[in-house]
Design a protein around this motif. Structure first.
Motif, PDB file in Angstrom:
ATOM      1  N   GLU A  17       0.636  -1.198  -0.021  1.00 55.76           N
ATOM      2  CA  GLU A  17       0.120  -0.218  -0.011  1.00 55.76           C
ATOM      3  C   GLU A  17       0.889   1.364   0.076  1.00 55.76           C
ATOM      4  O   GLU A  17       0.578   2.217  -0.800  1.00 55.76           O
ATOM      5  CB  GLU A  17      -0.855   0.030   1.082  1.00 55.76           C
ATOM      6  CG  GLU A  17      -2.035  -1.001   0.794  1.00 55.76           C
ATOM      7  CD  GLU A  17      -3.038  -1.190   2.363  1.00 55.76           C
ATOM      8  OE1 GLU A  17      -2.911  -0.403   3.119  1.00 55.76           O
ATOM      9  OE2 GLU A  17      -3.957  -2.120   2.386  1.00 55.76           O
ATOM     10  N   LEU A  18       1.986   1.177   0.687  1.00 60.01           N
ATOM     11  CA  LEU A  18       2.684   2.356   0.643  1.00 60.01           C
ATOM     12  C   LEU A  18       3.465   2.507  -0.606  1.00 60.01           C
ATOM     13  O   LEU A  18       3.627   3.870  -1.236  1.00 60.01           O
ATOM     14  CB  LEU A  18       3.949   2.250   1.626  1.00 60.01           C
ATOM     15  CG  LEU A  18       3.589   2.508   3.341  1.00 60.01           C
ATOM     16  CD1 LEU A  18       4.722   1.839   3.975  1.00 60.01           C
ATOM     17  CD2 LEU A  18       3.219   4.052   3.602  1.00 60.01           C
ATOM     18  N   LEU A  19       3.836   1.758  -1.579  1.00 56.62           N
ATOM     19  CA  LEU A  19       4.209   1.662  -2.806  1.00 56.62           C
ATOM     20  C   LEU A  19       3.155   2.200  -3.728  1.00 56.62           C
ATOM     21  O   LEU A  19       3.470   3.094  -4.503  1.00 56.62           O
ATOM     22  CB  LEU A  19       4.608   0.343  -3.246  1.00 56.62           C
ATOM     23  CG  LEU A  19       5.070   0.006  -4.779  1.00 56.62           C
ATOM     24  CD1 LEU A  19       6.289   1.323  -4.928  1.00 56.62           C
ATOM     25  CD2 LEU A  19       5.558  -1.231  -5.064  1.00 56.62           C
ATOM     26  N   ALA A  20       1.971   1.810  -3.451  1.00 59.62           N
ATOM     27  CA  ALA A  20       0.856   2.265  -4.361  1.00 59.62           C
ATOM     28  C   ALA A  20       0.543   3.730  -3.968  1.00 59.62           C
ATOM     29  O   ALA A  20       0.151   4.593  -4.960  1.00 59.62           O
ATOM     30  CB  ALA A  20      -0.618   1.507  -4.072  1.00 59.62           C
ATOM     31  N   GLY A  41       7.849   1.782   3.028  1.00 59.33           N
ATOM     32  CA  GLY A  41       7.729   0.703   2.588  1.00 59.33           C
ATOM     33  C   GLY A  41       8.988  -0.560   2.665  1.00 59.33           C
ATOM     34  O   GLY A  41       8.432  -1.755   3.037  1.00 59.33           O
ATOM     35  N   LEU A  42       9.992  -0.201   2.596  1.00 61.84           N
ATOM     36  CA  LEU A  42      11.189  -0.991   2.937  1.00 61.84           C
ATOM     37  C   LEU A  42      11.102  -1.501   4.086  1.00 61.84           C
ATOM     38  O   LEU A  42      11.236  -2.678   4.588  1.00 61.84           O
ATOM     39  CB  LEU A  42      12.450  -0.104   2.548  1.00 61.84           C
ATOM     40  CG  LEU A  42      13.792  -1.014   3.138  1.00 61.84           C
ATOM     41  CD1 LEU A  42      13.949  -2.251   2.077  1.00 61.84           C
ATOM     42  CD2 LEU A  42      14.912  -0.005   2.923  1.00 61.84           C
ATOM     43  N   LYS A 154      15.044   3.085  -4.515  1.00 58.50           N
ATOM     44  CA  LYS A 154      14.394   3.368  -5.567  1.00 58.50           C
ATOM     45  C   LYS A 154      13.022   2.552  -5.607  1.00 58.50           C
ATOM     46  O   LYS A 154      12.920   1.735  -5.070  1.00 58.50           O
ATOM     47  CB  LYS A 154      15.144   3.201  -6.871  1.00 58.50           C
ATOM     48  CG  LYS A 154      16.487   3.871  -7.072  1.00 58.50           C
ATOM     49  CD  LYS A 154      17.336   3.561  -8.323  1.00 58.50           C
ATOM     50  CE  LYS A 154      18.467   4.423  -8.417  1.00 58.50           C
ATOM     51  NZ  LYS A 154      19.795   3.698  -8.112  1.00 58.50           N
ATOM     52  N   ARG A 155      12.285   3.064  -6.575  1.00 59.39           N
ATOM     53  CA  ARG A 155      10.859   2.604  -6.616  1.00 59.39           C
ATOM     54  C   ARG A 155      10.934   1.068  -7.190  1.00 59.39           C
ATOM     55  O   ARG A 155      10.316   0.288  -6.372  1.00 59.39           O
ATOM     56  CB  ARG A 155       9.848   3.410  -7.628  1.00 59.39           C
ATOM     57  CG  ARG A 155       8.557   3.110  -7.851  1.00 59.39           C
ATOM     58  CD  ARG A 155       8.250   2.467  -9.007  1.00 59.39           C
ATOM     59  NE  ARG A 155       6.732   2.024  -8.738  1.00 59.39           N
ATOM     60  CZ  ARG A 155       6.529   0.669  -9.068  1.00 59.39           C
ATOM     61  NH1 ARG A 155       7.276  -0.278  -8.921  1.00 59.39           N
ATOM     62  NH2 ARG A 155       5.360   0.485  -9.012  1.00 59.39           N
ATOM     63  N   ASP A 156      11.620   0.713  -8.087  1.00 61.69           N
ATOM     64  CA  ASP A 156      11.874  -0.457  -8.599  1.00 61.69           C
ATOM     65  C   ASP A 156      12.436  -1.515  -7.469  1.00 61.69           C
ATOM     66  O   ASP A 156      12.193  -2.711  -7.571  1.00 61.69           O
ATOM     67  CB  ASP A 156      12.426  -0.608  -9.837  1.00 61.69           C
ATOM     68  CG  ASP A 156      14.052  -0.150  -9.663  1.00 61.69           C
ATOM     69  OD1 ASP A 156      14.338   0.875  -9.318  1.00 61.69           O
ATOM     70  OD2 ASP A 156      14.781  -0.844 -10.370  1.00 61.69           O
ATOM     71  N   GLU A 157      13.460  -0.825  -6.704  1.00 59.79           N
ATOM     72  CA  GLU A 157      13.969  -1.785  -5.562  1.00 59.79           C
ATOM     73  C   GLU A 157      12.940  -1.944  -4.480  1.00 59.79           C
ATOM     74  O   GLU A 157      12.885  -3.248  -4.029  1.00 59.79           O
ATOM     75  CB  GLU A 157      15.083  -0.918  -4.899  1.00 59.79           C
ATOM     76  CG  GLU A 157      16.158  -0.890  -5.988  1.00 59.79           C
ATOM     77  CD  GLU A 157      17.415  -0.077  -5.010  1.00 59.79           C
ATOM     78  OE1 GLU A 157      18.739  -0.281  -5.201  1.00 59.79           O
ATOM     79  OE2 GLU A 157      17.180   0.983  -4.476  1.00 59.79           O
ATOM     80  N   LEU A 158      12.266  -1.208  -4.008  1.00 59.06           N
ATOM     81  CA  LEU A 158      11.005  -1.440  -3.123  1.00 59.06           C
ATOM     82  C   LEU A 158      10.113  -2.444  -3.800  1.00 59.06           C
ATOM     83  O   LEU A 158       9.749  -3.454  -3.268  1.00 59.06           O
ATOM     84  CB  LEU A 158      10.077  -0.311  -2.767  1.00 59.06           C
ATOM     85  CG  LEU A 158       9.013  -0.314  -1.893  1.00 59.06           C
ATOM     86  CD1 LEU A 158       9.363  -1.092  -0.763  1.00 59.06           C
ATOM     87  CD2 LEU A 158       8.464   1.103  -1.629  1.00 59.06           C
ATOM     88  N   GLU A 159       9.555  -2.466  -5.135  1.00 59.49           N
ATOM     89  CA  GLU A 159       8.754  -3.585  -5.457  1.00 59.49           C
ATOM     90  C   GLU A 159       9.603  -4.930  -5.489  1.00 59.49           C
ATOM     91  O   GLU A 159       8.916  -5.900  -5.177  1.00 59.49           O
ATOM     92  CB  GLU A 159       8.512  -3.255  -7.002  1.00 59.49           C
ATOM     93  CG  GLU A 159       7.493  -3.819  -7.828  1.00 59.49           C
ATOM     94  CD  GLU A 159       7.234  -3.532  -9.095  1.00 59.49           C
ATOM     95  OE1 GLU A 159       6.146  -3.310  -9.417  1.00 59.49           O
ATOM     96  OE2 GLU A 159       8.146  -3.175  -9.667  1.00 59.49           O
TER      97      GLU A 159
END
Length: 180
Positions: A17-20, A41-42, A154-159
């Motif tokens: 949800e934090l990523l969203a 998020g991490l 980075k965003r992709d790292e969190l994903e």
């Protein structure tokens, strides 16, 4: 399916949800304060991992100690596990391995196998993410001497870390079920 994995699935949703929320705020350029969502998020993703490990050990030990629950031995082991889990703050591969070996008699890291990951790669990745979690928790903003500072994650790292933790839990759960 264990109660621990059910709880994990609920906990990992916080990171998702934090990523969203980050994605929803992410304009071009994203607001400067949106970076906090990635750090949070991490932290939440790896907290979900930590909670899963703790819950899984407690759940497994409850089953193992069923016959001696309430006895001196049962209470002793339960208290020791509780004390050990209170000190389990950075659930890296070595600490996780030690706890599962000590209480369940299995090297859970041997089961950390899934597509593109073997135990060594999984251990290295986990240790790296745990290190980044420590940075996110203890250093909210890097020291800046005038130059722009790179974001911690980075965003992709969190994903990627969310996906990694989900696979790690799945592999751990399968291994524990088969070997205890």
């Amino acid at each position: 399916m264990s109660r621990a994995i059910q709880s994990f699935e609920y906990g990992i949703k916080d990171a998702e949800e934090l990523l969203a929320h980050f994605d929803a705020l992410n304009g071009n350029p994203p607001p400067a304060n949106a970076e906090v969502l990635k750090r949070a998020g991490l932290v939440m993703a790896l907290t979900a991992w930590e909670t899963y490990v703790e819950d899984r050990l407690v759940e497994s030990m409850e089953k193992k100690l069923g016959a001696v629950a309430g006895s001196y031995v049962g209470d002793f082991v339960s208290k020791k596990l509780s004390q050990d889990l209170k000190q389990f703050h950075n659930p890296n591969s070595e600490k996780t391995k030690r706890l599962f070996l000590e209480y369940l008699g299995v090297d859970v890291t041997a089961g950390w196998v899934w597509s593109n990951h073997d135990p060594e790669k999984a251990k290295t990745a986990l240790n790296t993410w745990i290190g980044k979690r420590g940075d996110a928790v203890h250093r909210s903003r890097p020291v800046n001497n005038g130059a722009p500072v790179a974001h911690l994650i980075k965003r992709d790292e969190l994903e990627k870390v969310i996906r990694f933790v989900k696979e790690l839990v799945k592999a751990t759960e399968t291994f524990v079920i088969k070997n205890t």
